[in-house]
Design a protein around this motif. Structure first.
Motif, PDB file in Angstrom:
ATOM      1  N   ALA A   7       0.853  -0.515  -0.163  1.00  0.00           N
ATOM      2  CA  ALA A   7       0.311  -0.133   0.050  1.00  0.00           C
ATOM      3  C   ALA A   7       0.087   1.261  -0.169  1.00  0.00           C
ATOM      4  O   ALA A   7       0.730   2.248  -0.858  1.00  0.00           O
ATOM      5  N   VAL A   8       2.235   1.598   0.635  1.00  0.00           N
ATOM      6  CA  VAL A   8       2.950   2.574   0.848  1.00  0.00           C
ATOM      7  C   VAL A   8       3.387   2.320  -0.362  1.00  0.00           C
ATOM      8  O   VAL A   8       3.498   3.797  -0.907  1.00  0.00           O
ATOM      9  N   LEU A   9       3.515   1.797  -1.062  1.00  0.00           N
ATOM     10  CA  LEU A   9       4.087   1.888  -2.781  1.00  0.00           C
ATOM     11  C   LEU A   9       3.677   2.451  -3.879  1.00  0.00           C
ATOM     12  O   LEU A   9       4.443   3.210  -4.675  1.00  0.00           O
ATOM     13  N   GLU A  10       2.219   1.582  -3.839  1.00  0.00           N
ATOM     14  CA  GLU A  10       1.369   2.285  -4.588  1.00  0.00           C
ATOM     15  C   GLU A  10       0.823   3.543  -4.489  1.00  0.00           C
ATOM     16  O   GLU A  10       0.862   4.184  -5.317  1.00  0.00           O
ATOM     17  N   SER A  11       1.658   3.987  -3.004  1.00  0.00           N
ATOM     18  CA  SER A  11       0.739   5.529  -2.666  1.00  0.00           C
ATOM     19  C   SER A  11       1.752   6.159  -3.130  1.00  0.00           C
ATOM     20  O   SER A  11       1.760   7.425  -3.178  1.00  0.00           O
ATOM     21  N   ASP A  12       2.854   5.997  -2.955  1.00  0.00           N
ATOM     22  CA  ASP A  12       4.060   6.679  -3.538  1.00  0.00           C
ATOM     23  C   ASP A  12       4.153   6.840  -5.178  1.00  0.00           C
ATOM     24  O   ASP A  12       5.508   7.210  -5.720  1.00  0.00           O
ATOM     25  N   GLY A  13       3.249   6.542  -5.761  1.00  0.00           N
ATOM     26  CA  GLY A  13       3.260   5.741  -7.336  1.00  0.00           C
ATOM     27  C   GLY A  13       4.293   5.373  -7.784  1.00  0.00           C
ATOM     28  O   GLY A  13       4.235   5.604  -9.087  1.00  0.00           O
ATOM     29  N   LEU A  14       4.651   3.869  -7.579  1.00  0.00           N
ATOM     30  CA  LEU A  14       5.689   3.493  -8.221  1.00  0.00           C
ATOM     31  C   LEU A  14       4.659   2.445  -9.371  1.00  0.00           C
ATOM     32  O   LEU A  14       3.512   1.600  -9.221  1.00  0.00           O
ATOM     33  N   THR A  15       5.374   2.301 -10.088  1.00  0.00           N
ATOM     34  CA  THR A  15       4.531   2.310 -11.862  1.00  0.00           C
ATOM     35  C   THR A  15       5.111   0.170 -11.812  1.00  0.00           C
ATOM     36  O   THR A  15       6.508   0.050 -11.778  1.00  0.00           O
ATOM     37  N   GLN A  16       4.264  -0.262 -12.992  1.00  0.00           N
ATOM     38  CA  GLN A  16       4.446  -1.419 -13.362  1.00  0.00           C
ATOM     39  C   GLN A  16       5.966  -1.094 -13.873  1.00  0.00           C
ATOM     40  O   GLN A  16       6.900  -2.354 -13.914  1.00  0.00           O
ATOM     41  N   GLU A  17       6.292   0.453 -15.418  1.00  0.00           N
ATOM     42  CA  GLU A  17       7.703   0.126 -15.348  1.00  0.00           C
ATOM     43  C   GLU A  17       8.859  -0.072 -14.573  1.00  0.00           C
ATOM     44  O   GLU A  17       9.416  -0.543 -15.070  1.00  0.00           O
ATOM     45  N   GLN A  18       8.379   0.719 -13.791  1.00  0.00           N
ATOM     46  CA  GLN A  18       9.726   0.503 -12.704  1.00  0.00           C
ATOM     47  C   GLN A  18      10.114  -1.169 -11.869  1.00  0.00           C
ATOM     48  O   GLN A  18      10.961  -1.096 -11.449  1.00  0.00           O
ATOM     49  N   ILE A  19       8.836  -1.353 -11.721  1.00  0.00           N
ATOM     50  CA  ILE A  19       8.765  -2.715 -10.911  1.00  0.00           C
ATOM     51  C   ILE A  19       9.375  -3.880 -11.297  1.00  0.00           C
ATOM     52  O   ILE A  19      10.684  -4.528 -11.410  1.00  0.00           O
ATOM     53  N   THR A  20       9.368  -3.707 -12.965  1.00  0.00           N
ATOM     54  CA  THR A  20      10.185  -4.524 -13.687  1.00  0.00           C
ATOM     55  C   THR A  20      10.862  -4.703 -14.565  1.00  0.00           C
ATOM     56  O   THR A  20      12.492  -4.885 -14.827  1.00  0.00           O
ATOM     57  N   GLY A  21      10.933  -2.833 -15.285  1.00  0.00           N
ATOM     58  CA  GLY A  21      12.803  -2.474 -15.399  1.00  0.00           C
ATOM     59  C   GLY A  21      14.029  -2.044 -14.585  1.00  0.00           C
ATOM     60  O   GLY A  21      14.698  -2.587 -14.559  1.00  0.00           O
ATOM     61  N   ARG A  22      13.257  -1.380 -13.673  1.00  0.00           N
ATOM     62  CA  ARG A  22      14.715  -0.933 -12.747  1.00  0.00           C
ATOM     63  C   ARG A  22      14.527  -1.833 -11.454  1.00  0.00           C
ATOM     64  O   ARG A  22      16.013  -2.839 -11.203  1.00  0.00           O
ATOM     65  N   TYR A  23      13.352  -2.794 -11.331  1.00  0.00           N
ATOM     66  CA  TYR A  23      13.605  -3.639  -9.816  1.00  0.00           C
ATOM     67  C   TYR A  23      13.823  -5.144 -10.369  1.00  0.00           C
ATOM     68  O   TYR A  23      14.283  -6.214  -9.285  1.00  0.00           O
ATOM     69  N   GLY A  24      13.502  -5.240 -11.367  1.00  0.00           N
ATOM     70  CA  GLY A  24      13.339  -6.511 -11.877  1.00  0.00           C
ATOM     71  C   GLY A  24      12.557  -8.012 -11.175  1.00  0.00           C
ATOM     72  O   GLY A  24      12.948  -9.190 -11.165  1.00  0.00           O
ATOM     73  N   ARG A  25      11.458  -7.760 -10.814  1.00  0.00           N
ATOM     74  CA  ARG A  25      10.515  -8.706 -10.119  1.00  0.00           C
ATOM     75  C   ARG A  25       9.315  -8.168 -10.959  1.00  0.00           C
ATOM     76  O   ARG A  25       9.076  -7.429 -12.002  1.00  0.00           O
ATOM     77  N   ARG A  26       8.289  -9.482 -10.630  1.00  0.00           N
ATOM     78  CA  ARG A  26       7.145  -8.901 -11.534  1.00  0.00           C
ATOM     79  C   ARG A  26       5.867  -8.522 -11.575  1.00  0.00           C
ATOM     80  O   ARG A  26       5.783  -7.913 -12.117  1.00  0.00           O
TER      81      ARG A  26
END
Length: 432
Positions: free
Chosen positions: A41-60
């Protein structure tokens, strides 16, 4: 021969694991979380996008990031913010109450010429004072209980009914022993003032009571320059009594108009106030006997009541601090006992200073002060019968024995009350 040690190349910033940076940035949030969904919930409120999740952090997805953060960061729940201290009070208010307790004694100085000599007359004045102290002590307890359970309106109804009765009882005691005369008139004024003063103190109107005392204080101060004469003295004393009565009546009328449950009972029987009245009788007796031996010492004792009240609040604050910092019952008992000795020692040091300046042994005053302070401390925690019984026994022993043994009697009573306080107030449940 050893060759030069090869230099270790620093990892370039673009090669650093961004997930470590994310875990470090959200360490407080992750450490306090009880479930990965809180982190998500905190990550979502901070505006973490799907592109950042897969591209920057390499997670699904977001929940995989939250799960890994939850597992990587150890749990460390922050301590809750300490609750505000309910026993914190202004020392100046307590000093004001101490002045209100002590200044009425100037009436005896101002009206000394009106007090007739004679054992019967003095006995009537003393009996009237003891009756008023005992009654008003019990009435104050009953009124404070009603104030806590039904509000100012309920307390005002109790005071409206009880204060006049107490004044009549005190006047009757003076009439019985002194008959009609100047001494009985003085005792009647004293009884009426004490009744009105009880009303104002219970309802928190110390400033009004101080205003009512102005004529007596001014008259006593004038004695340093000239003799105002009996008529002026009578007028000043009557002005104080009349002012206290009018201010008390006004406050009762105001309080009766405030919202509250005035008619309903509070579940506390009237007999619960009996030990408080008995303590008032015993404390008054001990104080009068001390005044007969050393009048200035009793003036110091009376003026110190404001500081004594502040130290009662201080002890309760220290008790709450001991609850927060103790991990075992024994540890709490030691902390509570240390706080008890610290507050009692501070009060006795205050009493000893004027006696030492006068070159008088402070022993009798310290013994009496220790008895009264520890008894009031126990009463503040709802323990009424032990201090009442101990103080009554001390008053009886001091009255029946020679004057030389009175400090010893008070000293024994003080030791008994300190031990009772240590045993009862050394339990954590007493401070909750």
């Amino acid at each position: 021969m050893l060759g030069p040690r090869p230099l270790r190349r620093r990892r370039p910033s673009w090669a650093e694991d961004p997930f470590d940076e994310l875990a470090e940035r959200l360490a407080d949030v992750c450490g306090a979380a009880v479930h990965p969904d809180e982190i998500a919930a905190v990550l979502e409120s901070d505006g973490l996008t799907q592109e950042q999740i897969t591209g920057r952090y390499g997670r699904r997805d977001l929940f995989e990031v939250a799960q890994e953060l939850y597992e990587r960061v150890p749990r460390r729940f922050p301590d809750p913010e300490p609750a505000p201290d309910p026993w914190r009070t202004s020392p100046w208010r307590c000093v004001l109450r101490g002045a209100v307790f002590g200044l009425p004694g100037l009436a005896y100085l101002l009206g000394a010429g009106l007090l007739a000599d004679g054992t019967g007359a003095i006995a009537g004045l003393a009996a009237s004072a003891l009756a008023a102290w005992a009654w008003n002590q019990g009435l104050a307890h009953r009124s404070y209980v009603r104030l806590a359970t039904g509000g100012r309106r309920a307390a005002a109804r109790t005071l409206r009914a009880g204060a006049p009765v107490g004044a009549l009882v005190a006047v009757a005691a003076a009439l019985l022993l002194s008959g009609l005369g100047t001494m009985t008139a003085f005792a009647a004024g004293q009884a009426v003032y004490l009744a009105a003063g009880t009303v104002l103190l219970v309802l928190g109107r110390e400033r009004d009571l101080l205003l009512a005392l102005t004529p007596t204080v001014a008259g006593a101060a004038s004695l340093l320059l000239w003799d105002p004469g009996q008529l002026a003295v009578i007028g000043l004393l009557l002005a104080t009594v009349a002012g206290a009565v009018l201010l008390a009546a006004r406050e009762i009328v105001r309080s009766l108009r405030t919202p509250g449950t005035a008619a309903a009972g509070n579940g506390t029987p009237v007999t619960a106030s009996v030990p408080y009245g008995l303590f008032g009788l015993a404390a008054g007796s001990l104080t009068l006997m001390a005044a007969s031996a050393d009048g200035p010492a009793v003036v110091v004792l009376t003026l110190s009541m404001g500081v004594a009240e502040w130290l009662l609040y201080r002890y309760r604050s220290l008790g709450l601090a001991a609850l927060r910092h103790s991990t075992t019952p024994r540890g709490f008992q030691l902390r509570a006992g240390r706080a008890l000795l610290l507050c009692l020692a501070g009060y006795l040091a205050l009493l000893a200073a004027p006696a030492l300046i006068r070159g008088v042994s402070p022993g009798p005053l310290l013994a009496l002060g220790a008895v009264l302070w520890t008894a009031l401390l126990l009463q503040a925690f709802g323990t009424a019968w032990p201090p009442a019984v101990v103080c009554l026994a001390a008053a009886a022993g001091a009255a029946l024995g020679p004057a030389a043994v009175r400090p010893v009697v008070c000293g024994c009573a003080a030791v008994a009350l300190v031990l009772i306080s240590y045993a009862l107030l050394g339990r954590a449940t007493a401070h909750r």
